[in-house]
Write a protein that holds these residues in place. Structure first.
Motif, mmCIF file in Angstrom:
data_model
loop_
_atom_site.group_PDB
_atom_site.id
_atom_site.type_symbol
_atom_site.label_atom_id
_atom_site.label_comp_id
_atom_site.label_asym_id
_atom_site.label_seq_id
_atom_site.Cartn_x
_atom_site.Cartn_y
_atom_site.Cartn_z
ATOM 1 N N LEU A 168 55.577 13.694 40.350
ATOM 2 C CA LEU A 168 56.406 14.893 40.398
ATOM 3 C C LEU A 168 57.616 14.699 41.320
ATOM 4 O O LEU A 168 58.745 15.069 40.984
ATOM 5 C CB LEU A 168 55.577 16.096 40.874
ATOM 6 C CG LEU A 168 54.531 16.649 39.905
ATOM 7 C CD1 LEU A 168 53.742 17.784 40.549
ATOM 8 C CD2 LEU A 168 55.217 17.145 38.620
ATOM 9 N N LEU A 169 57.337 14.139 42.504
ATOM 10 C CA LEU A 169 58.432 13.937 43.459
ATOM 11 C C LEU A 169 59.421 12.890 42.953
ATOM 12 O O LEU A 169 60.640 13.024 43.134
ATOM 13 C CB LEU A 169 57.871 13.527 44.826
ATOM 14 C CG LEU A 169 56.981 14.569 45.528
ATOM 15 C CD1 LEU A 169 56.499 14.043 46.879
ATOM 16 C CD2 LEU A 169 57.723 15.886 45.700
ATOM 17 N N ASP A 170 58.888 11.843 42.340
ATOM 18 C CA ASP A 170 59.787 10.791 41.842
ATOM 19 C C ASP A 170 60.678 11.307 40.726
ATOM 20 O O ASP A 170 61.821 10.822 40.563
ATOM 21 C CB ASP A 170 58.968 9.593 41.343
ATOM 22 C CG ASP A 170 58.301 8.836 42.494
ATOM 23 O OD1 ASP A 170 58.710 9.057 43.658
ATOM 24 O OD2 ASP A 170 57.392 8.016 42.230
ATOM 25 N N ASP A 171 60.189 12.263 39.960
ATOM 26 C CA ASP A 171 60.975 12.789 38.842
ATOM 27 C C ASP A 171 61.985 13.844 39.281
ATOM 28 O O ASP A 171 62.858 14.219 38.490
ATOM 29 C CB ASP A 171 60.034 13.387 37.780
ATOM 30 C CG ASP A 171 59.200 12.317 37.078
ATOM 31 O OD1 ASP A 171 59.625 11.139 37.145
ATOM 32 O OD2 ASP A 171 58.154 12.657 36.497
ATOM 33 N N ASP A 172 61.858 14.304 40.516
ATOM 34 C CA ASP A 172 62.783 15.333 41.014
ATOM 35 C C ASP A 172 64.091 14.666 41.429
ATOM 36 O O ASP A 172 64.123 13.841 42.365
ATOM 37 C CB ASP A 172 62.147 16.066 42.198
ATOM 38 C CG ASP A 172 62.934 17.319 42.584
ATOM 39 O OD1 ASP A 172 64.155 17.193 42.843
ATOM 40 O OD2 ASP A 172 62.318 18.385 42.657
ATOM 41 N N ARG A 173 65.178 15.004 40.740
ATOM 42 C CA ARG A 173 66.462 14.345 41.008
ATOM 43 C C ARG A 173 66.980 14.684 42.405
ATOM 44 O O ARG A 173 67.615 13.858 43.051
ATOM 45 C CB ARG A 173 67.473 14.772 39.957
ATOM 46 C CG ARG A 173 67.087 14.320 38.545
ATOM 47 C CD ARG A 173 68.157 14.710 37.548
ATOM 48 N NE ARG A 173 69.445 14.097 37.883
ATOM 49 C CZ ARG A 173 70.581 14.345 37.209
ATOM 50 N NH1 ARG A 173 70.576 15.212 36.202
ATOM 51 N NH2 ARG A 173 71.691 13.739 37.560
ATOM 52 N N LEU A 174 66.706 15.878 42.915
ATOM 53 C CA LEU A 174 67.166 16.249 44.238
ATOM 54 C C LEU A 174 66.483 15.410 45.317
ATOM 55 O O LEU A 174 67.125 14.903 46.248
ATOM 56 C CB LEU A 174 66.878 17.734 44.493
ATOM 57 C CG LEU A 174 67.203 18.239 45.915
ATOM 58 C CD1 LEU A 174 68.690 18.100 46.208
ATOM 59 C CD2 LEU A 174 66.742 19.682 46.072
ATOM 60 N N LEU A 175 65.160 15.253 45.152
ATOM 61 C CA LEU A 175 64.418 14.491 46.155
ATOM 62 C C LEU A 175 64.655 12.987 46.024
ATOM 63 O O LEU A 175 64.277 12.212 46.896
ATOM 64 C CB LEU A 175 62.919 14.781 46.036
ATOM 65 C CG LEU A 175 62.501 16.245 46.259
ATOM 66 C CD1 LEU A 175 60.994 16.384 46.102
ATOM 67 C CD2 LEU A 175 62.936 16.707 47.642
ATOM 68 N N GLY A 176 65.276 12.550 44.958
ATOM 69 C CA GLY A 176 65.543 11.120 44.743
ATOM 70 C C GLY A 176 66.686 10.598 45.583
ATOM 71 O O GLY A 176 66.867 9.376 45.717
#
Length: 403
Positions: free
Chosen positions: A20-28
């Motif tokens: 989920l975190l890896d797919d979040d563009r903001l958290l990337g």
């Protein structure tokens, strides 16, 4: 048919959250501002710390490859701006910020790195004046450690040639900007020192940004200057520019041109000085010759040269005078001694026993030769000798009477 709730393992949950975190563009890829705490650099090269603000904190890691690009040393309490991605470490389920870059908040990382290195080298004593070597007044050989192209080297060569053409100038070409520049500058300093190629080193380059001049802020360059036995002039950038090399060098110049001016005297000023010295020397020689000439004239007119026998005659007269004084003194002394002798002899003669006997007195002695002074010293029947002025009487006591 009844639906059953699926059951997941811990690893599956952690993997799902990670996805989920890896797919979040903001958290990337995001910037996070905070204060460093619990900072720790491990031998592996990885850096671990936390970023915190007034109400929360987040764990952070910076791997060795990214940490090697840091120009400053992170410290606890330092406010920074971190860029990276937020992800979960599946083994323990902790999410953290994987930092790709880290810079001080509000000021550049180069400035922080500069201040940190300056403080550390200052505490080590690399800036102490007692380590500064004097700049030679008249250097015979000068080494320029700089880029072989550009305005800086041309300006230094022009000024050195115009001010003091007697000095031989050598160029040790190095890069003065880029990642390899610091290593080349330090190597050139060590080479010049090991082979004693010069009496003086001028090290520098023209102006630029702090990043352009950064090679002269590197620790390897500072330590090479410190350990160099040849005096070093740091001539980096323009007047406002200050580098670590300026603090360590034996003399700091505002610009490369100013470095060349400080390195050698001005031949025009030397010419004026030599002429002044020549005038003073000529005046001193003339004054000395005039004094010697006066002494010669005075001595040539002296009696010793006009009448060489005169002083001898004067000494002869003085000798005769002293001889007469000596003879007179001896005569007077002898007369006085003679008079004293006569006086003492007369006194001694007046005290002689023979003189007493001549006046009718006699001296009575016992047969033992002892002089009698009392009647108690002789008894009737004793033999005595009575000494008179012309002989001795042998007598015997028949009676004694006491007065």
């Amino acid at each position: 048919m009844k639906n059953e709730q699926p059951i997941f393992s811990v690893s599956q949950v952690n993997a799902y959250i990670k996805q989920l975190l890896d797919d979040d563009r903001l958290l990337g890829g995001l910037f996070v501002r905070g204060e460093i705490s619990n900072y720790k650099a491990y031998p592996s090269g990885h850096h671990y710390f936390s970023l915190k603000d007034e109400t929360g904190s987040i764990r952070c890691v910076m791997f060795r490859r990214e940490a090697a690009r840091l120009r400053f040393r992170p410290e606890n309490g330092m406010k920074v701006l971190a860029f990276g991605r937020v992800a979960v470490f599946p083994r323990d389920g902790q999410y953290q910020l994987y930092c790709g870059t880290l810079s001080p908040d509000g000021i550049g990382d180069l400035h922080v790195a500069f201040e940190q290195l300056k403080e550390r080298l200052y505490k080590e004593g690399l800036f102490d004046d007692r380590h500064k070597k004097p700049i030679p007044a008249y250097p015979e050989h000068i080494a320029l450690i700089t880029s072989p192209v550009g305005a800086a080297v041309r300006d230094m060569l022009r000024i050195l040639g115009a001010r003091y053409p007697l000095a031989k100038v050598f160029i040790l070409p190095v890069r003065v900007q880029g990642q390899e520049a610091a290593g080349e500058i330090a190597a050139a300093l060590r080479y010049a020192d090991a082979h004693r190629v010069a009496d003086l080193i001028i090290m520098g380059r023209g102006g630029g940004s702090m990043e352009d001049l950064w090679a002269f802020n590197e620790e390897v360059v500072a330590r090479a200057i410190y350990h160099c036995s040849i005096p070093v002039i740091s001539a980096v950038g323009h007047q406002p520019d200050v580098t670590i090399a300026d603090f360590v060098a034996d003399l700091r110049a505002a610009t490369p041109s100013n470095g060349a001016e400080l390195a050698v005297p001005d031949q025009n000023e030397l010419t004026v000085l030599l002429r002044q010295m020549d005038g003073r020397m000529a005046h001193a020689v003339h004054s000395r010759l005039a004094g010697v000439r006066r002494d010669l004239l005075r001595l040539s007119a002296s009696r010793a040269l006009q009448d060489p026998m005169g002083p001898i005659q004067d000494r002869r007269l003085l000798l005769d005078y002293e001889s007469r004084r000596l003879a007179h003194g001896l005569t007077a002394s002898l007369a006085g001694q003679r008079e004293r002798f006569v006086r003492l002899a007369a006194a001694l003669d007046a005290l002689s026993p023979l003189k007493v006997l001549g006046r009718g007195y006699a001296v009575a002695k016992a047969k033992t030769g002892r002089v009698l002074t009392s009647v108690e010293e002789a008894a009737p029947g004793d033999g005595l000798e009575v000494r008179l002025t012309d002989g001795v009487l042998d007598c015997r006591v028949t009676e004694r009477r006491k007065l």
